[in-house]
Design a protein around this motif. Structure first.
Motif, PDB file in Angstrom:
ATOM      1  N   THR A 102      30.044  18.902 -17.764  1.00  0.00           N
ATOM      2  CA  THR A 102      29.612  19.782 -19.083  1.00  0.00           C
ATOM      3  C   THR A 102      29.709  18.927 -20.130  1.00  0.00           C
ATOM      4  O   THR A 102      30.239  17.766 -20.144  1.00  0.00           O
ATOM      5  CB  THR A 102      30.182  20.819 -18.872  1.00  0.00           C
ATOM      6  N   ASP A 103      28.832  19.281 -21.231  1.00  0.00           N
ATOM      7  CA  ASP A 103      28.915  18.452 -22.291  1.00  0.00           C
ATOM      8  C   ASP A 103      30.215  17.895 -22.993  1.00  0.00           C
ATOM      9  O   ASP A 103      30.488  16.821 -23.482  1.00  0.00           O
ATOM     10  CB  ASP A 103      27.980  18.968 -23.442  1.00  0.00           C
ATOM     11  N   ASP A 104      31.052  18.762 -23.033  1.00  0.00           N
ATOM     12  CA  ASP A 104      32.567  18.611 -23.682  1.00  0.00           C
ATOM     13  C   ASP A 104      33.477  18.276 -22.495  1.00  0.00           C
ATOM     14  O   ASP A 104      34.718  18.404 -22.643  1.00  0.00           O
ATOM     15  CB  ASP A 104      32.967  19.814 -24.153  1.00  0.00           C
ATOM     16  N   PHE A 105      33.124  17.839 -21.243  1.00  0.00           N
ATOM     17  CA  PHE A 105      33.919  17.454 -20.271  1.00  0.00           C
ATOM     18  C   PHE A 105      35.163  16.505 -20.574  1.00  0.00           C
ATOM     19  O   PHE A 105      36.140  16.683 -20.311  1.00  0.00           O
ATOM     20  CB  PHE A 105      33.285  16.939 -19.099  1.00  0.00           C
ATOM     21  N   LEU A 106      34.724  15.263 -21.193  1.00  0.00           N
ATOM     22  CA  LEU A 106      35.546  14.273 -21.615  1.00  0.00           C
ATOM     23  C   LEU A 106      36.714  14.738 -22.429  1.00  0.00           C
ATOM     24  O   LEU A 106      38.017  14.511 -22.319  1.00  0.00           O
ATOM     25  CB  LEU A 106      34.936  13.286 -22.203  1.00  0.00           C
ATOM     26  N   ASN A 107      36.436  15.593 -23.338  1.00  0.00           N
ATOM     27  CA  ASN A 107      37.287  16.066 -24.287  1.00  0.00           C
ATOM     28  C   ASN A 107      38.372  17.271 -23.771  1.00  0.00           C
ATOM     29  O   ASN A 107      39.428  17.160 -23.925  1.00  0.00           O
ATOM     30  CB  ASN A 107      36.761  16.952 -25.793  1.00  0.00           C
ATOM     31  N   GLU A 108      37.766  18.091 -22.658  1.00  0.00           N
ATOM     32  CA  GLU A 108      38.550  19.007 -22.157  1.00  0.00           C
ATOM     33  C   GLU A 108      39.416  18.410 -21.089  1.00  0.00           C
ATOM     34  O   GLU A 108      40.521  18.475 -20.906  1.00  0.00           O
ATOM     35  CB  GLU A 108      37.573  19.761 -21.402  1.00  0.00           C
ATOM     36  N   PHE A 109      38.794  17.118 -20.422  1.00  0.00           N
ATOM     37  CA  PHE A 109      39.816  16.363 -19.613  1.00  0.00           C
ATOM     38  C   PHE A 109      40.886  15.915 -20.169  1.00  0.00           C
ATOM     39  O   PHE A 109      41.818  15.722 -19.619  1.00  0.00           O
ATOM     40  CB  PHE A 109      38.977  15.202 -18.822  1.00  0.00           C
ATOM     41  N   LYS A 110      40.785  15.274 -21.407  1.00  0.00           N
ATOM     42  CA  LYS A 110      41.724  14.386 -21.865  1.00  0.00           C
ATOM     43  C   LYS A 110      42.906  15.346 -22.453  1.00  0.00           C
ATOM     44  O   LYS A 110      44.090  15.196 -22.424  1.00  0.00           O
ATOM     45  CB  LYS A 110      41.289  13.611 -23.211  1.00  0.00           C
ATOM     46  N   LYS A 111      42.521  16.713 -23.064  1.00  0.00           N
ATOM     47  CA  LYS A 111      43.207  17.651 -23.583  1.00  0.00           C
ATOM     48  C   LYS A 111      44.206  18.166 -22.290  1.00  0.00           C
ATOM     49  O   LYS A 111      45.448  18.408 -22.500  1.00  0.00           O
ATOM     50  CB  LYS A 111      42.490  18.704 -23.891  1.00  0.00           C
ATOM     51  N   ARG A 112      43.610  18.360 -21.020  1.00  0.00           N
ATOM     52  CA  ARG A 112      44.227  18.934 -20.050  1.00  0.00           C
ATOM     53  C   ARG A 112      45.049  17.953 -19.201  1.00  0.00           C
ATOM     54  O   ARG A 112      45.920  18.253 -18.708  1.00  0.00           O
ATOM     55  CB  ARG A 112      43.240  19.556 -19.099  1.00  0.00           C
ATOM     56  N   ARG A 113      44.442  16.788 -18.798  1.00  0.00           N
ATOM     57  CA  ARG A 113      45.197  15.670 -18.004  1.00  0.00           C
ATOM     58  C   ARG A 113      45.993  14.564 -18.833  1.00  0.00           C
ATOM     59  O   ARG A 113      46.669  13.662 -18.415  1.00  0.00           O
ATOM     60  CB  ARG A 113      44.070  15.158 -17.180  1.00  0.00           C
ATOM     61  N   GLY A 114      45.693  14.410 -20.257  1.00  0.00           N
ATOM     62  CA  GLY A 114      46.586  13.409 -20.899  1.00  0.00           C
ATOM     63  C   GLY A 114      45.913  12.113 -20.985  1.00  0.00           C
ATOM     64  O   GLY A 114      46.642  11.229 -21.599  1.00  0.00           O
ATOM     65  N   ASP A 148      42.572  14.789 -10.393  1.00  0.00           N
ATOM     66  CA  ASP A 148      42.352  15.310 -11.881  1.00  0.00           C
ATOM     67  C   ASP A 148      41.159  15.795 -12.090  1.00  0.00           C
ATOM     68  O   ASP A 148      41.026  16.614 -12.684  1.00  0.00           O
ATOM     69  CB  ASP A 148      42.823  14.112 -12.927  1.00  0.00           C
ATOM     70  N   TYR A 149      39.911  15.181 -11.910  1.00  0.00           N
ATOM     71  CA  TYR A 149      38.609  15.380 -12.222  1.00  0.00           C
ATOM     72  C   TYR A 149      38.304  16.583 -11.452  1.00  0.00           C
ATOM     73  O   TYR A 149      38.069  17.801 -12.130  1.00  0.00           O
ATOM     74  CB  TYR A 149      37.738  14.313 -11.567  1.00  0.00           C
ATOM     75  N   HIS A 150      38.627  16.794 -10.061  1.00  0.00           N
ATOM     76  CA  HIS A 150      38.422  18.028  -9.629  1.00  0.00           C
ATOM     77  C   HIS A 150      39.423  19.530 -10.234  1.00  0.00           C
ATOM     78  O   HIS A 150      38.784  20.316 -10.472  1.00  0.00           O
ATOM     79  CB  HIS A 150      38.830  18.137  -8.110  1.00  0.00           C
ATOM     80  N   GLN A 151      40.504  18.994 -10.531  1.00  0.00           N
ATOM     81  CA  GLN A 151      41.282  19.925 -11.074  1.00  0.00           C
ATOM     82  C   GLN A 151      40.845  20.448 -12.397  1.00  0.00           C
ATOM     83  O   GLN A 151      40.607  21.767 -12.718  1.00  0.00           O
ATOM     84  CB  GLN A 151      42.836  19.558 -11.380  1.00  0.00           C
ATOM     85  N   THR A 152      40.143  19.730 -13.358  1.00  0.00           N
ATOM     86  CA  THR A 152      39.551  19.934 -14.479  1.00  0.00           C
ATOM     87  C   THR A 152      38.409  20.969 -14.224  1.00  0.00           C
ATOM     88  O   THR A 152      37.906  22.003 -14.846  1.00  0.00           O
ATOM     89  CB  THR A 152      39.275  18.783 -15.423  1.00  0.00           C
ATOM     90  N   LEU A 153      37.231  20.603 -13.182  1.00  0.00           N
ATOM     91  CA  LEU A 153      36.284  21.037 -12.961  1.00  0.00           C
ATOM     92  C   LEU A 153      36.816  22.806 -12.718  1.00  0.00           C
ATOM     93  O   LEU A 153      36.146  23.552 -12.947  1.00  0.00           O
ATOM     94  CB  LEU A 153      35.492  20.619 -11.837  1.00  0.00           C
TER      95      LEU A 153
END
Length: 866
Positions: free
Chosen positions: A201-213, A234-239
């Motif tokens: 999704t468009d904001d995936f990288l930001n969401e990933f960093k916020k959630r996975r550190g 981590d990638y699947h967990q974020t999705l």
């Protein structure tokens, strides 16, 4: 006094509607206990009069409701199509809801047309995305997937299931459509996840960093390396989190705010199914294809491609029921009998075992797949959705359809008004799956119901669950998130938790398992302890902490499947050992009393003493097929309750256990108090004494010359004939090979030597294709529509001499369609996919060979020896 008490109880059981112990007030039957049906509106080319006509027929047939799904239209009727959510469409919906309410039916609808969510209001910024690596940067690009089988007014791009604002924007269209509507459907529905290739999704990288550190792009090599696991997890967990928070929860919250409940099919998604199902009001699974049960006499369509779709699996179904059980939801639904066989070839006897499998898996709210809106004046076979099974008015089993619906209603009345009685929780280690590289669907794991061997059965989790299922231990699945919320109750429910052999485990889950042991839950790690915590960020520090906690578990044993049975039984966990004989079951509790639903879906068992894990003083056998209740012979051996059960291959029943027998009753009698049996099923018949137990039976084939007359059907009635040996009428002549309808077999016979009119006898019809209505000496004794094709004969129905038996058999419509497709194939006039067979090839019944029809073998009488 004992006889008076027993008689009063018999009258109570025969009284009809259920009575609550507190008020003694008859309770209205909810329409959810009846089966519902998918109702496809082709092109939404509908009229008020035909809607009313069909709803009235649905109500007469015993349905409880409909689920509207607009799809593609009819060729040549494009001008009559009604655009989805237009004022005219909303008028048709309002009319449907009002007419359904008048008839006691419910109405659900999909939040969209076809599947998955999407449509004309989905702009590129809202549409499904995938990642693309270009010039050292991860970029978001459109998948360009469009809505599948869209109706007029519903075509467009598929919605991004991970975007934070996609659902709020998408439902604005529904806000406008329902703004002035007062008559609402019961539920909004979300079909199985089929957003193919979407992994971003468009904001995936930001969401990933916020959630996975950490920054995913900085670990690009690890992300794409097939041997590196932690970044993939981590990638699947974020999705998974984005799907739950931005899609499922936002859609559910919106639905509830508007006054709808939700039915949600989470399967097929890349998220944790247990968490997703739990977000809805009614979790819904799916039974797709034939389970190919080893039931004696069960016909299996040879054209079904197991390699393409797999077979239904009760373990996949248990994800929906487990989520419901853990969150206290009453209803668990299923899209049922999808593609059970080709159109015009599905019989009621094929349907029942699939529904029984759903019941044993915890499903209690059946939705047939399904029924197509078809005008009253449409030529046969009417309008059809390409995917079988057809439960519509033109179906060959429509005349006997109410019998199936009565069976489902009786079962669901009990199943919906009782609670699960499972001892075990099985942890779902989804991270081990996420650690592996998916080969398709954008590199993500889609947990579908079709090929469960690819994601469920290949894991130690699946192997453990399959072992428990086959060895008679009752269990539910639990996720990481659900573990955090789970608290054991005083009743001792879920007193043991099994952790399958797993490599990766979240730190929070390991900590929670330790907390649960202090609360009295026995936690058993299978085979070995987990190896390392999930999460790539600061892995070294967290791994050291993880290993320290693991040391507190090292003194325990870690059983394999070979030693698990002894371990569980020694821990006093209940085991139904008879499950090893192919008897599938679900154990539940109603009003403090234990209830079993049992289905014999094999040929290993027919009758014997079985040992129940639950003590009882009286056990009632309720047969939902006949609506009869019987007290069963029982005994206590070794402190265990044993009951004598006769359940032939294909049969099903409820066992109703009563441990609170009142004082002053004769406990040795086969007639006595069975409390609250009437509380859990409709119109219970009087309890009656069971016949001879363990007695040999004698059988005799009905001898003589049968007369065969063709009564009604298409394309025309073949000539009557006589038969000295029963067999398929399709082999009698060319004209009979094309006949679809009802034929009458009649025979006059004397009672065989050694048989008496006063005996209770059973009529075994053998191989019936497909439904038989039976009359003996002018008295209808029943309709045989499910396996085994047997009917009890009331005593004194037969005479010593000159008995007349009449058997009216209705076959499939397949043989007529062989001719229809040769002479008049123009009925296939539907847009888009039109009509295809089970292999998704153009439908052509003209190529079929004749389907066997009628009575294919001997008809026999069976009675106990004196």
């Amino acid at each position: 006094m004992k006889k008076i008490i027993s008689l009063c109880l018999l009258i109570t059981l025969a009284a009809g509607p259920s009575i609550t112990a507190q008020t003694n007030t008859p309770q209205p039957v909810s329409n959810t206990v009846k089966p519902w049906t998918y109702w496809w509106w082709m092109g939404s080319t509908v009229t008020a009069s035909d809607i009313t006509w069909q709803l009235e027929n649905f109500a007469k047939a015993g349905l409880g409701g409909v689920h509207i799904i607009p799809i593609y239209g009819i060729k040549g009727l494009e001008k009559e199509a009604i655009s989805y959510l237009s004022p005219q469409w909303m008028q048709m919906l309002t009319h449907t809801i009002r007419e359904a309410k008048r008839l006691g039916l419910g109405v659900d609808m999909t939040t969209g047309t076809g599947w998955p969510f999407g449509g004309p209001n989905v702009t590129p910024d809202m549409a499904a995305k995938k990642w693309q690596y270009t010039n050292g940067q991860l970029q978001s690009v459109l998948t360009k997937q469009a809505v599948k089988r869209a109706a007029p007014g519903g075509a467009g791009l598929v919605l991004d299931p991970f975007a934070i604002d996609a659902i709020p924007k998408y439902v604005q269209r529904f806000d406008s459509a329902f703004a002035t509507i007062k008559d609402l459907p019961r539920a909004m529905y979300n079909d199985s996840y089929e957003v193919y290739g979407a992994n971003w999704t468009d904001d995936f990288l930001n969401e990933f960093k916020k959630r996975r550190g950490y920054d995913l792009q900085s670990q690009w090599t690890a992300f794409t390396d097939t041997t590196t696991a932690l970044v993939k997890i981590d990638y699947h967990q974020t999705l998974s989190e984005l799907l739950a928070e931005n899609y499922a929860k936002k859609w559910t919250d919106w639905s509830r705010q508007k006054g709808f409940v939700t039915r949600y099919q989470a399967h097929g998604s890349p998220g944790n199914l247990l968490d997703l199902y739990a977000l809805s009001d009614i979790p819904e699974t799916e039974s797709f294809g034939s389970s190919r049960f080893p039931i004696k006499g069960l016909r299996v369509d040879d054209q079904y491609e197991v390699d393409r779709y797999g077979t239904p699996n009760p373990l996949a179904m248990k994800f929906a029921s487990s989520a419901a059980h853990l969150t206290g939801k009453k209803l668990v639904s299923s899209e049922s009998t999808t593609w059970l066989a080709n159109h015009f070839k599905v019989s009621l006897s094929q349907i029942k075992p699939q529904l029984d499998e759903l019941f044993t898996a915890g499903i209690n709210h059946i939705f047939y797949h399904g029924t197509t809106y078809s005008p009253k004046n449409a030529d046969y076979p009417g309008w059809l959705f390409y995917a079988s099974t057809n439960y519509g008015i033109n179906s060959h089993f429509w005349k006997h359809y109410p019998l199936l619906n009565q069976y489902v209603e009786r079962c669901q009345t009990i199943l919906q008004n009782s609670q699960p009685d499972n001892d075990l929780l099985v942890y779902f280690p989804i991270h081990d799956l996420w650690a592996t590289q998916a080969r398709a669907s954008g590199g993500i794991h889609l947990l579908e119901v079709h090929h469960v061997d690819k994601w469920l059965l290949k894991l130690p989790f699946g192997q453990l669950s399959e072992w428990l299922w086959n060895n008679g231990f009752a269990f539910d699945f639990i996720s990481d998130n659900q573990l955090q919320q789970f608290k054991p109750d005083a009743s001792g429910k879920y007193k043991t938790l099994l952790v399958p052999a797993t490599t990766y485990l979240p730190q929070a889950t390991l900590a929670r398992l330790g907390e649960l042991t202090k609360m009295g839950v026995k936690v058993i790690f299978m085979e070995h302890l987990p190896k390392q915590p999930t999460g790539f960020h600061e892995q070294k520090e967290r791994s050291e902490s993880f290993q320290k906690v693991l040391q507190t578990w090292t003194g325990q044993s870690f059983p394999s499947l070979q030693g698990l049975e002894i371990l569980l039984t020694s821990a006093n966990l209940r085991q139904e050992t008879w499950a090893k004989e192919g008897l599938k079951y679900i154990r539940k509790v109603q009003g403090g009393k234990v209830i079993y639903f049992i289905a014999n879906q094999d040929q290993k068992f027919s009758e014997d003493w079985i040992t129940l894990s639950t003590p009882a003083k009286k056990i009632g056998l309720y047969q939902p097929l006949t609506d009869k209740t019987t007290l069963l012979p029982m005994k206590i051996e070794g402190g265990k309750t044993q009951v004598y059960l006769k359940l032939l291959s294909g049969e099903s029943c409820f066992l109703m256990l009563d441990t609170n027998v009142g004082e002053g009753l004769d406990l040795d009698s086969n007639v006595g108090e069975v409390q609250n049996l009437a509380d859990v099923h409709l119109n219970a018949k009087p309890v009656r004494q069971r016949g001879p137990v363990l007695a040999d039976v004698k059988t005799a084939t009905l001898q003589g010359t049968w007369k065969l007359e063709f009564m009604e059907g298409k394309p025309y009635l073949p000539k009557a004939t006589t038969l000295t040996q029963l067999g398929s009428w399709a082999s009698l002549s060319d004209s009979a090979s094309y006949f679809s309808g009802t034929a009458r077999y009649s025979l006059t016979f004397d009672l065989p030597k050694g048989f008496s009119p006063t005996q209770k006898m059973t009529l075994d019809l053998g191989d019936v294709r497909e439904v038989a209505d039976v009359t003996l000496n002018g008295q209808k004794i029943g309709t045989a529509w499910s396996l085994p094709f047997r009917l009890d004969i009331p005593a004194n129905t037969l005479k010593n001499k000159q008995n007349r038996i009449v058997i009216e058999v209705t076959n499939l419509s397949a043989n007529y369609m062989r001719l229809r497709d040769t002479q008049q194939p123009e009925w296939k006039k539907f847009q888009e996919i039109n009509m295809v067979d089970i292999q998704y090839k153009p439908f052509n019944a003209a190529q079929w060979t004749p389907m066997p029809s009628g009575l294919l073998g001997n008809v026999t009488l069976e009675a106990a020896k004196n």
